[in-house]
Scaffold this motif. Structure first.
Motif, PDB file in Angstrom:
ATOM      1  N   SER A   1     -62.720   0.645 -70.912  1.00 11.40           N
ATOM      2  CA  SER A   1     -62.635   1.802 -71.813  1.00 11.40           C
ATOM      3  C   SER A   1     -61.944   1.404 -73.103  1.00 11.40           C
ATOM      4  CB  SER A   1     -61.880   2.967 -71.151  1.00 11.40           C
ATOM      5  OG  SER A   1     -60.520   2.631 -70.959  1.00 11.40           O
ATOM      6  N   VAL A   2     -62.400   2.031 -74.181  1.00 13.78           N
ATOM      7  CA  VAL A   2     -61.814   1.820 -75.507  1.00 13.78           C
ATOM      8  C   VAL A   2     -61.658   3.185 -76.155  1.00 13.78           C
ATOM      9  CG1 VAL A   2     -62.068   0.714 -77.749  1.00 13.78           C
ATOM     10  CG2 VAL A   2     -62.971  -0.402 -75.718  1.00 13.78           C
ATOM     11  N   SER A   3     -60.522   3.434 -76.754  1.00 14.77           N
ATOM     12  CA  SER A   3     -60.313   4.735 -77.385  1.00 14.77           C
ATOM     13  C   SER A   3     -59.412   4.580 -78.599  1.00 14.77           C
ATOM     14  CB  SER A   3     -59.685   5.726 -76.396  1.00 14.77           C
ATOM     15  OG  SER A   3     -58.407   5.275 -75.987  1.00 14.77           O
ATOM     16  N   LEU A   4     -59.540   5.563 -79.488  1.00 15.04           N
ATOM     17  CA  LEU A   4     -58.681   5.648 -80.664  1.00 15.04           C
ATOM     18  C   LEU A   4     -57.600   6.689 -80.405  1.00 15.04           C
ATOM     19  CD1 LEU A   4     -61.448   5.752 -83.419  1.00 15.04           C
ATOM     20  CD2 LEU A   4     -59.969   3.825 -82.922  1.00 15.04           C
ATOM     21  N   PRO A   5     -56.457   6.601 -81.076  1.00 14.06           N
ATOM     22  CA  PRO A   5     -55.480   7.694 -80.993  1.00 14.06           C
ATOM     23  C   PRO A   5     -56.120   9.012 -81.424  1.00 14.06           C
ATOM     24  CG  PRO A   5     -54.501   5.773 -82.034  1.00 14.06           C
ATOM     25  CD  PRO A   5     -55.969   5.476 -81.888  1.00 14.06           C
ATOM     26  N   GLU A   6     -55.578  10.129 -80.962  1.00 16.75           N
ATOM     27  CA  GLU A   6     -56.211  11.433 -81.164  1.00 16.75           C
ATOM     28  C   GLU A   6     -56.459  11.736 -82.638  1.00 16.75           C
ATOM     29  OE1 GLU A   6     -53.987  14.435 -79.226  1.00 16.75           O
ATOM     30  OE2 GLU A   6     -54.334  13.648 -77.204  1.00 16.75           O
TER      31      GLU A   6
ATOM     32  N   ALA B   1     -57.152   0.027 -75.309  1.00 12.75           N
ATOM     33  CA  ALA B   1     -58.211  -0.557 -74.488  1.00 12.75           C
ATOM     34  C   ALA B   1     -57.665  -0.856 -73.098  1.00 12.75           C
ATOM     35  CB  ALA B   1     -58.761  -1.831 -75.133  1.00 12.75           C
ATOM     36  N   PHE B   2     -58.559  -0.773 -72.107  1.00 16.89           N
ATOM     37  CA  PHE B   2     -58.182  -1.027 -70.721  1.00 16.89           C
ATOM     38  C   PHE B   2     -59.316  -1.781 -70.039  1.00 16.89           C
ATOM     39  CE2 PHE B   2     -56.014   2.759 -72.149  1.00 16.89           C
ATOM     40  CZ  PHE B   2     -54.717   2.570 -71.704  1.00 16.89           C
ATOM     41  N   GLY B   3     -58.956  -2.519 -68.995  1.00 14.38           N
ATOM     42  CA  GLY B   3     -59.987  -3.272 -68.292  1.00 14.38           C
ATOM     43  C   GLY B   3     -59.437  -4.004 -67.082  1.00 14.38           C
ATOM     44  N   MET B   4     -60.234  -4.954 -66.580  1.00 10.41           N
ATOM     45  CA  MET B   4     -59.889  -5.742 -65.403  1.00 10.41           C
ATOM     46  C   MET B   4     -60.069  -7.224 -65.728  1.00 10.41           C
ATOM     47  SD  MET B   4     -59.380  -3.295 -63.025  1.00 10.41           S
ATOM     48  CE  MET B   4     -59.674  -4.005 -61.405  1.00 10.41           C
TER      49      MET B   4
ATOM     50  N   ASN C   1     -63.178  -8.122 -68.369  1.00 10.05           N
ATOM     51  CA  ASN C   1     -64.062  -7.057 -68.838  1.00 10.05           C
ATOM     52  C   ASN C   1     -63.253  -5.910 -69.421  1.00 10.05           C
ATOM     53  OD1 ASN C   1     -63.546  -4.971 -66.657  1.00 10.05           O
ATOM     54  ND2 ASN C   1     -64.284  -6.655 -65.388  1.00 10.05           N
ATOM     55  N   VAL C   2     -63.932  -5.128 -70.225  1.00 12.88           N
ATOM     56  CA  VAL C   2     -63.348  -3.948 -70.869  1.00 12.88           C
ATOM     57  C   VAL C   2     -63.992  -2.721 -70.246  1.00 12.88           C
ATOM     58  CG1 VAL C   2     -63.001  -2.715 -73.041  1.00 12.88           C
ATOM     59  CG2 VAL C   2     -62.999  -5.221 -73.013  1.00 12.88           C
TER      60      VAL C   2
ATOM     61  N   THR D   1     -50.280  -0.527 -73.571  1.00 14.14           N
ATOM     62  CA  THR D   1     -49.328   0.568 -73.387  1.00 14.14           C
ATOM     63  C   THR D   1     -49.144   1.352 -74.682  1.00 14.14           C
ATOM     64  OG1 THR D   1     -47.535  -0.985 -73.859  1.00 14.14           O
ATOM     65  CG2 THR D   1     -48.107  -0.629 -71.552  1.00 14.14           C
ATOM     66  N   GLN D   2     -49.276   0.674 -75.811  1.00 15.89           N
ATOM     67  CA  GLN D   2     -49.220   1.301 -77.127  1.00 15.89           C
ATOM     68  C   GLN D   2     -50.472   0.897 -77.904  1.00 15.89           C
ATOM     69  OE1 GLN D   2     -46.945   3.477 -78.061  1.00 15.89           O
ATOM     70  NE2 GLN D   2     -45.717   3.233 -76.201  1.00 15.89           N
ATOM     71  N   PRO D   3     -50.920   1.730 -78.860  1.00 18.80           N
ATOM     72  CA  PRO D   3     -52.091   1.340 -79.656  1.00 18.80           C
ATOM     73  C   PRO D   3     -51.858   0.008 -80.371  1.00 18.80           C
ATOM     74  CG  PRO D   3     -51.556   3.654 -80.011  1.00 18.80           C
ATOM     75  CD  PRO D   3     -50.424   3.074 -79.216  1.00 18.80           C
ATOM     76  N   VAL D   4     -52.900  -0.802 -80.401  1.00 18.68           N
ATOM     77  CA  VAL D   4     -52.841  -2.107 -81.049  1.00 18.68           C
ATOM     78  C   VAL D   4     -53.522  -2.007 -82.409  1.00 18.68           C
ATOM     79  CG1 VAL D   4     -53.530  -4.528 -80.890  1.00 18.68           C
ATOM     80  CG2 VAL D   4     -52.846  -3.280 -78.835  1.00 18.68           C
ATOM     81  N   THR D   5     -52.859  -2.480 -83.441  1.00 18.19           N
ATOM     82  CA  THR D   5     -53.417  -2.432 -84.795  1.00 18.19           C
ATOM     83  C   THR D   5     -54.291  -3.659 -85.025  1.00 18.19           C
ATOM     84  OG1 THR D   5     -51.475  -1.248 -85.608  1.00 18.19           O
ATOM     85  CG2 THR D   5     -52.884  -2.303 -87.251  1.00 18.19           C
TER      86      THR D   5
END
Length: 348
Positions: free
Chosen positions: A217-222, A128-131, A214-215, A111-115
C-alpha cells in the motif's frame, strides 16, 4: 596450569547448534571452562554456517556437514596459532553459528511520512507499507558489521537496523527515479522493482541477502490527498467536451430529482428547476465550446432572449413534466402527484 585448573576444564568432543530458540540468527557456542579436543566433531546443519574466531579474528568457516577438527580442516586457525601439523593438545577458540534460513513474511512500513522528490509535484510526503524476506548471505560480513562477539543476536535486533536502512534507501531510490510518483503508486509492482535493486545492494554491505520485497500500500497524508483529489477532479472536468458537459449536467439534474421529492412542496417546482438546470448546462457547454473554438465573425443580430423559466404558466409546467416522464427521469407516481398539485392550482 595447576592440577585443579586442569581437572576443572572439560573437553568438547562435539560442537553443534540445535536452534532451540526461534528468531536467533547468530549464536556463540559456550566455551567458558571448555577446550576443544583435537579431532573433535563439528556438526553444521542445513541452513547453518559455523565460523571459528581466534581473539577477534575470523579464522575458518564451515558449511553444512560433519567435520573432524584437525590441522587439515583448520588451516587458518593452525596458522594463527602456529601449531605443528601433528598437534595433539586441546585448543580454545570461539565458535559462532549463523542461521542462513530465509526469514519470510517480515513487515516493513513508514512510521512517519517520508519526503521524496517527484517530477510532477517537486516534493511530496508519502507513506508506504509492505513485506520482505531476507537471510544471512555472508556470515563474515554479518559478524564484522552487525552481530560482533555477542553471545546471541536475534532477528528483532537486526530488523531494527534494517528498517532504518530501508526507509533511507526508499527515499533516495524514489527521489532519483524519473518515474512520476503517481505512476508508481498506481503500479506497486513497478515501485517495488525500483526500490528492490538499491535495497539489495544496501543489505549486501552488511552480509544480508534480500530475497523478496513488495509494496502492499502507498498513501499520501490526508491534506496532500485532498489537494490531489481536487487536482484530479479539475482535470476531469476540463477534459469534458461540450457534448459531454451537457450530458453531465443532465445527469446531475436527474440525480437531484429523488432529493427534491423529499423536500417540502415535492416536485411542484421540478419543471422550473429542471428547465433552469438544463438551460444552465447548455449555456456552460456552449461557453466551453466557444472558449476552445476558433474565433468567428459576429452575428448580424443577436436572437431575443428566451423568457425566464420562473414566468412559465402551469400549462407549460405540465408539458415539461410530461416530457420528464417520457424520458424516464421521474416515476409515474411522482408524475401523478405533481400533476394533481398543478391542476389543483390551475382550477383553484
Amino acid at each position: 596450569m595447576s592440577i585443579g585448573s586442569f581437572i576443572k576444564k572439560q573437553f568438547l568432543d562435539v560442537l553443534q547448534w540445535n536452534e532451540e530458540t526461534e528468531g536467533v540468527l547468530a549464536w556463540r557456542h559456550p566455551m567458558e571452562d571448555y577446550e576443544i579436543q583435537n579431532g573433535a566433531t563439528l556438526v553444521v546443519r542445513e541452513s547453518q554456517i559455523a565460523v571459528f574466531v581466534d581473539e577477534g579474528r575470523i579464522a575458518d568457516v564451515f558449511g553444512p556437514g560433519t567435520h573432524r577438527l584437525t590441522t587439515n580442516t583448520l588451516p587458518v586457525l593452525t596458522n594463527l596459532k602456529n601449531w605443528d601439523k601433528l598437534f595433539a593438545s586441546p585448543f580454545k577458540s570461539d565458535v559462532y553459528f549463523f542461521s542462513t534460513r530465509v526469514q519470510t513474511g517480515r513487515k516493513w512500513g513508514t512510521t512517519q511520512p517520508v519526503t521524496i522528490r517527484d517530477k510532477d509535484f517537486d516534493m511530496i510526503r508519502v507513506r508506504a507499507f509492505g513485506m520482505y524476506s531476507y537471510r544471512i548471505a555472508d556470515p563474515r560480513l554479518f559478524f564484522k558489521e552487525i552481530s560482533g562477539t555477542r553471545a546471541a543476536y536475534t532477528r528483532d535486533e537486526v530488523e531494527d537496523q534494517l528498517r532504518g536502512l530501508m526507509l533511507a534507501t526508499m527515499a533516495n531510490s524514489l527521489g532519483a527515479s524519473n518515474i512520476a510518483f503517481l505512476d508508481m503508486a498506481a503500479n506497486q509492482t513497478l515501485m517495488a522493482q525500483q526500490i528492490r535493486g538499491d535495497l539489495a545492494a544496501a543489505f549486501a554491505r552488511y552480509g544480508v541477502g534480500l530475497d523478496e520485497f513488495n509494496v502492499t500500500s502507498v498513501s499520501l497524508p490526508e491534506e496532500l490527498q485532498a489537494a490531489l483529489d481536487q487536482r484530479i477532479s479539475a482535470g476531469m472536468k476540463a477534459s469534458l467536451g461540450a457534448d459531454k458537459m451537457g450530458n453531465f449536467t443532465q445527469f446531475q439534474v436527474a440525480s437531484s430529482i429523488p432529493l427534491a421529492a423529499q423536500n417540502e412542496g415535492g416536485l411542484a417546482g421540478i419543471g422550473a428547476g429542471a428547465g433552469a438546470g438544463i438551460a444552465i448546462g447548455q449555456a456552460m457547454a456552449q461557453g466551453m465550446s466557444g472558449a476552445f473554438a476558433p474565433p468567428q465573425a459576429p452575428a448580424a443580430q443577436a436572437a431575443p432572449a428566451a423568457p425566464a423559466p420562473g414566468g412559465e404558466s402551469i400549462e407549460d409546467r405540465l408539458a415539461k413534466l410530461n416530457g420528464l416522464l417520457d424520458k424516464g427521469l421521474i416515476s409515474q407516481a411522482d408524475y401523478d402527484g405533481t400533476k394533481a398539485e398543478l391542476l389543483k392550482k390551475l382550477i383553484g
